[in-house]
Design a protein around this motif. Structure first.
Motif, PDB file in Angstrom:
ATOM      1  N   GLU A  92      -3.351  10.280  -1.629  1.00  0.00           N
ATOM      2  CA  GLU A  92      -2.700   9.696  -3.314  1.00  0.00           C
ATOM      3  C   GLU A  92      -3.842   8.595  -3.496  1.00  0.00           C
ATOM      4  O   GLU A  92      -3.690   8.170  -4.710  1.00  0.00           O
ATOM      5  CB  GLU A  92      -1.197   8.129  -3.043  1.00  0.00           C
ATOM      6  CG  GLU A  92      -0.243  10.222  -2.599  1.00  0.00           C
ATOM      7  CD  GLU A  92       0.286   9.511  -2.521  1.00  0.00           C
ATOM      8  OE1 GLU A  92       1.811   9.809  -2.983  1.00  0.00           O
ATOM      9  OE2 GLU A  92       1.174   8.866  -1.427  1.00  0.00           O
ATOM     10  N   ASN A  93      -4.672   7.893  -3.232  1.00  0.00           N
ATOM     11  CA  ASN A  93      -5.224   6.643  -3.075  1.00  0.00           C
ATOM     12  C   ASN A  93      -6.837   7.150  -3.114  1.00  0.00           C
ATOM     13  O   ASN A  93      -7.620   6.336  -3.619  1.00  0.00           O
ATOM     14  CB  ASN A  93      -5.074   5.603  -1.587  1.00  0.00           C
ATOM     15  CG  ASN A  93      -3.561   5.015  -2.148  1.00  0.00           C
ATOM     16  OD1 ASN A  93      -3.067   4.660  -3.180  1.00  0.00           O
ATOM     17  ND2 ASN A  93      -2.936   4.615  -0.590  1.00  0.00           N
ATOM     18  N   ALA A 146       4.452  11.615  -6.475  1.00  0.00           N
ATOM     19  CA  ALA A 146       5.018  10.182  -7.973  1.00  0.00           C
ATOM     20  C   ALA A 146       3.706  10.805  -8.697  1.00  0.00           C
ATOM     21  O   ALA A 146       2.813   9.870  -7.804  1.00  0.00           O
ATOM     22  CB  ALA A 146       5.872   9.423  -7.424  1.00  0.00           C
ATOM     23  N   ALA A 162      -0.617  13.101   9.638  1.00  0.00           N
ATOM     24  CA  ALA A 162       0.261  13.295   7.919  1.00  0.00           C
ATOM     25  C   ALA A 162       0.165  11.938   7.193  1.00  0.00           C
ATOM     26  O   ALA A 162       0.022  12.199   6.218  1.00  0.00           O
ATOM     27  CB  ALA A 162       0.780  13.643   8.361  1.00  0.00           C
ATOM     28  N   THR A 163       0.594  10.865   8.053  1.00  0.00           N
ATOM     29  CA  THR A 163       0.892   9.387   6.688  1.00  0.00           C
ATOM     30  C   THR A 163      -0.619   8.950   6.440  1.00  0.00           C
ATOM     31  O   THR A 163      -0.731   8.858   5.212  1.00  0.00           O
ATOM     32  CB  THR A 163       1.161   8.362   8.275  1.00  0.00           C
ATOM     33  OG1 THR A 163       2.344   8.403   8.451  1.00  0.00           O
ATOM     34  CG2 THR A 163       1.615   7.121   7.186  1.00  0.00           C
ATOM     35  N   LEU A 177      -4.326   2.607   5.209  1.00  0.00           N
ATOM     36  CA  LEU A 177      -3.890   2.361   5.577  1.00  0.00           C
ATOM     37  C   LEU A 177      -2.946   2.599   7.327  1.00  0.00           C
ATOM     38  O   LEU A 177      -3.081   1.670   7.909  1.00  0.00           O
ATOM     39  CB  LEU A 177      -2.981   3.168   4.841  1.00  0.00           C
ATOM     40  CG  LEU A 177      -0.877   2.806   5.675  1.00  0.00           C
ATOM     41  CD1 LEU A 177      -0.578   1.867   5.435  1.00  0.00           C
ATOM     42  CD2 LEU A 177      -0.070   4.138   5.015  1.00  0.00           C
ATOM     43  N   MET A 212       0.893  -1.002  -0.401  1.00  0.00           N
ATOM     44  CA  MET A 212       0.324  -0.420  -0.498  1.00  0.00           C
ATOM     45  C   MET A 212       1.184   0.963  -0.141  1.00  0.00           C
ATOM     46  O   MET A 212       0.417   2.258   0.007  1.00  0.00           O
ATOM     47  CB  MET A 212      -1.419  -0.002   1.719  1.00  0.00           C
ATOM     48  CG  MET A 212      -1.859  -0.986   1.149  1.00  0.00           C
ATOM     49  SD  MET A 212      -2.614  -1.196   3.157  1.00  0.00           S
ATOM     50  CE  MET A 212      -3.990  -0.019   2.793  1.00  0.00           C
ATOM     51  N   PHE A 213       1.949   1.117  -0.366  1.00  0.00           N
ATOM     52  CA  PHE A 213       2.915   2.390   0.052  1.00  0.00           C
ATOM     53  C   PHE A 213       3.415   3.221  -0.664  1.00  0.00           C
ATOM     54  O   PHE A 213       3.720   2.286  -2.421  1.00  0.00           O
ATOM     55  CB  PHE A 213       4.191   2.094   1.026  1.00  0.00           C
ATOM     56  CG  PHE A 213       4.191   1.334   1.891  1.00  0.00           C
ATOM     57  CD1 PHE A 213       4.850   0.463   3.111  1.00  0.00           C
ATOM     58  CD2 PHE A 213       3.590   2.804   3.654  1.00  0.00           C
ATOM     59  CE1 PHE A 213       3.813  -0.082   4.132  1.00  0.00           C
ATOM     60  CE2 PHE A 213       2.706   2.159   4.636  1.00  0.00           C
ATOM     61  CZ  PHE A 213       3.489   1.141   5.165  1.00  0.00           C
ATOM     62  N   THR A 214       3.437   4.555  -0.359  1.00  0.00           N
ATOM     63  CA  THR A 214       4.072   5.217  -2.276  1.00  0.00           C
ATOM     64  C   THR A 214       5.291   5.890  -1.624  1.00  0.00           C
ATOM     65  O   THR A 214       5.333   6.006  -0.112  1.00  0.00           O
ATOM     66  CB  THR A 214       3.000   6.528  -2.498  1.00  0.00           C
ATOM     67  OG1 THR A 214       2.654   7.117  -1.354  1.00  0.00           O
ATOM     68  CG2 THR A 214       1.925   5.921  -3.050  1.00  0.00           C
ATOM     69  N   PRO A 215       5.722   6.586  -1.940  1.00  0.00           N
ATOM     70  CA  PRO A 215       7.239   7.390  -1.516  1.00  0.00           C
ATOM     71  C   PRO A 215       6.955   8.175  -0.121  1.00  0.00           C
ATOM     72  O   PRO A 215       7.914   7.968   0.485  1.00  0.00           O
ATOM     73  CB  PRO A 215       7.543   7.971  -2.971  1.00  0.00           C
ATOM     74  CG  PRO A 215       7.688   7.155  -3.658  1.00  0.00           C
ATOM     75  CD  PRO A 215       6.134   6.842  -3.861  1.00  0.00           C
ATOM     76  N   ALA A 228      -2.042  11.532   3.308  1.00  0.00           N
ATOM     77  CA  ALA A 228      -1.399  11.078   2.229  1.00  0.00           C
ATOM     78  C   ALA A 228      -1.199  10.143   1.983  1.00  0.00           C
ATOM     79  O   ALA A 228      -1.748  10.003   0.892  1.00  0.00           O
ATOM     80  CB  ALA A 228       0.805  11.053   3.056  1.00  0.00           C
ATOM     81  N   ASP A 229      -1.884   8.894   2.422  1.00  0.00           N
ATOM     82  CA  ASP A 229      -2.757   7.678   2.180  1.00  0.00           C
ATOM     83  C   ASP A 229      -3.811   7.853   1.192  1.00  0.00           C
ATOM     84  O   ASP A 229      -4.390   7.772   0.130  1.00  0.00           O
ATOM     85  CB  ASP A 229      -2.578   6.784   3.258  1.00  0.00           C
ATOM     86  CG  ASP A 229      -3.694   5.546   2.624  1.00  0.00           C
ATOM     87  OD1 ASP A 229      -4.745   5.201   3.233  1.00  0.00           O
ATOM     88  OD2 ASP A 229      -2.843   4.991   1.773  1.00  0.00           O
ATOM     89  N   THR A 272       3.865   8.142   1.538  1.00  0.00           N
ATOM     90  CA  THR A 272       3.826   7.603   2.935  1.00  0.00           C
ATOM     91  C   THR A 272       5.064   6.293   3.461  1.00  0.00           C
ATOM     92  O   THR A 272       4.143   6.233   4.594  1.00  0.00           O
ATOM     93  CB  THR A 272       2.194   6.642   2.417  1.00  0.00           C
ATOM     94  OG1 THR A 272       2.191   5.404   1.617  1.00  0.00           O
ATOM     95  CG2 THR A 272       1.275   7.663   2.294  1.00  0.00           C
TER      96      THR A 272
END
Lengths: 243, 230
Positions: free
Chosen positions: B97-98, B15, B89-90, B65, A65-68, B93-94, A70
């Motif tokens: 992006e998702n 990215a 913050a994690t 996540l 599930m990770f991106t740079p 971000a998750d 996260t």
């Protein structure tokens, strides 16, 4: 680049860095024991060790599930937890904390994974600045030889397999670790690493480390540091492994 | 419509995100706890769907996540302030992006109950460095509109009492113990959060809405403003 928080406490923080297979963990362990033998209160901390964050990291890795961003953030969260609840209180109390990997691991690895150098350095700005940071320099092939020769299979994220560098785990690992090595090399001056030639014998490396510790911290280690009476060494060791 | 990045963000591009592909609208509803955000988000969602828009709504600490981890850690009441900020913050971000980016790419209207601003305000209220958290959050996309439901703490307290009926540990900032009991801590903590949000209003172009008006009045104000985005 954003500097870390200066350590104005009684205790000291010593960290080791380097790619996997550089032998840094062995050297840190020997150093810790040497300090303990001098009746110094020593605590040990390693990367990825927050129980609070562990489940999330595991889940993320399992489900890819990770991106740079996260990936970087979850490791920073883990690190913050160790720092706030374990490292800082112990350094304040006057212990010598020995950390296997520190913010610099993130500086190297997260950049290779795709976040900017500036962003990741800002992210770790809250970290206590180590009194000593050792970088174990090892040629890539030597490190890889040690890893492939010694351990279990290389894991997916360790090899940077999520980055699509190669379909072959070993090849991916080689490329990934090679880039991390480059980042470490490029930050030597910025960080003020004491560089140890990791191709030397274990004894030679350890002697170098001890010499540096004595030269840089000798005075403080005699005054101000928390002492651990002999005979209580096992208790100190057990307490230090609490995480 | 291209989302532009204002000068205030030290932008950290994500990215794999081509901003020209993001056709949807990103609308943020901000404000302190108990101010009435979720009520408005629910009504706005219904209205927007009636208008024929596909809507995604998303809020703090609900990501796949880190959502569970955050809930568990909060139960134990043992998260340090920096750790908590970074955990959120994690999660943010998750979700960005998702959930948010794919929805925007698909042309959805994304209604988010809170964004980086609450995250930053909570960190600042806990004494963390503002420049630090702003830079950490700089990977966020700039919303099309940010609505700040503003109220003073004295307006919020009755809502907690009459709404949930109890003060919550985390919403009272009890991890930092701003007061000896949850009421006092709530007052002190939420004042700090509001102050931090107030300071961001100009910088980040918040549309400030008086949250002491009736829910209907607030809704109509939001409707009018959001309607102009289409």
């Amino acid at each position: 680049m954003s500097p870390l928080v200066p350590n104005r406490h009684r205790g000291k923080l010593i960290v080791v860095e380097g790619i996997d297979g550089s032998g840094k963990s062995t050297q840190l362990s020997l150093l810790s024991q040497w300090l303990r033998a001098q009746c110094i209160a020593v605590a040990f901390s390693e990367w990825n060790s927050s129980p609070l964050v562990r489940e999330t990291t595991k889940r993320g890795k399992k489900k890819n599930m990770f991106t740079p961003v996260t990936f970087s953030l979850i490791h920073a969260t883990d690190f913050a937890d160790r720092l706030e609840r374990y490292i800082v209180p112990l350094v304040k109390a006057g212990a010598v904390v020995c950390a296997d990997r520190y913010a610099y691991t993130a500086f190297a690895r997260d950049v290779v994974r795709g976040v900017s150098r500036r962003w990741v350095r800002n992210l770790y700005r809250f970290s206590l600045r180590p009194n000593l940071a050792f970088y174990f320099r090892v040629p890539l092939e030597v490190a890889i030889g040690r890893i492939l020769g010694g351990r279990n299979a290389i894991k997916f994220y360790e090899a940077g397999m999520d980055m699509g560098l190669s379909r072959n785990v070993e090849e991916s690992f080689r490329i990934f670790q090679g880039r991390i090595l480059d980042e470490y090399e490029a930050m030597i001056q910025e960080v003020g690493f004491h560089v140890i030639d990791a191709t030397g014998s274990i004894e030679e490396q350890q002697q170098q480390m001890r010499d540096i510790v004595m030269r840089e911290l000798g005075e403080s280690l005699r005054n101000g540091i928390m002492r651990a009476p002999r005979g209580d060494l096992d208790v100190a060791q057990a307490a230090a492994r609490v995480l | 419509m291209l989302l532009k990045q204002p000068l205030e963000f030290y932008s950290e591009s994500l990215a794999g995100v081509d901003r020209s592909e993001l056709q949807g609208k990103l609308i943020v509803i901000e404000g302190p706890d108990s101010v009435g955000r979720s009520t408005q988000v629910a009504r706005l969602r219904t209205w927007l769907e009636h208008q024929g828009h596909a809507v995604l709504d998303t809020g703090l600490a609900r990501g796949a996540l880190a959502g569970k981890g955050i809930s568990q850690a909060k139960e134990g009441n043992t998260l340090g302030p920096i750790t908590m900020t970074l955990f959120y913050a994690t999660d943010f971000a998750d979700r960005l992006e998702n959930e948010i980016v794919p929805a925007l790419r698909a042309g959805f209207v994304v209604l988010t109950d809170r964004y980086i601003f609450s995250l930053m305000a909570r960190a600042i209220a806990r004494g963390e460095d503002r420049a630090w958290i702003e830079r950490v959050a700089s990977f966020a996309l700039v919303p099309h509109a940010i609505y700040y439901l503003r109220a003073e703490v004295r307006d919020l307290v009755p809502r907690v009492v009459l709404g949930r009926g109890a003060f919550d540990h985390w919403e009272s900032g009890m991890d930092m113990r701003f007061g000896t009991d949850m009421h006092d801590s709530f007052v002190k903590y939420q004042s700090r959060v509001i102050h931090a949000l107030d300071r961001m209003a100009k910088r980040y172009n918040f549309v400030v809405i008086d949250a002491t008006k009736t829910p209907d009045q607030i809704f109509r104000e939001l409707q009018r403003s959001i309607g102009k985005l289409f």
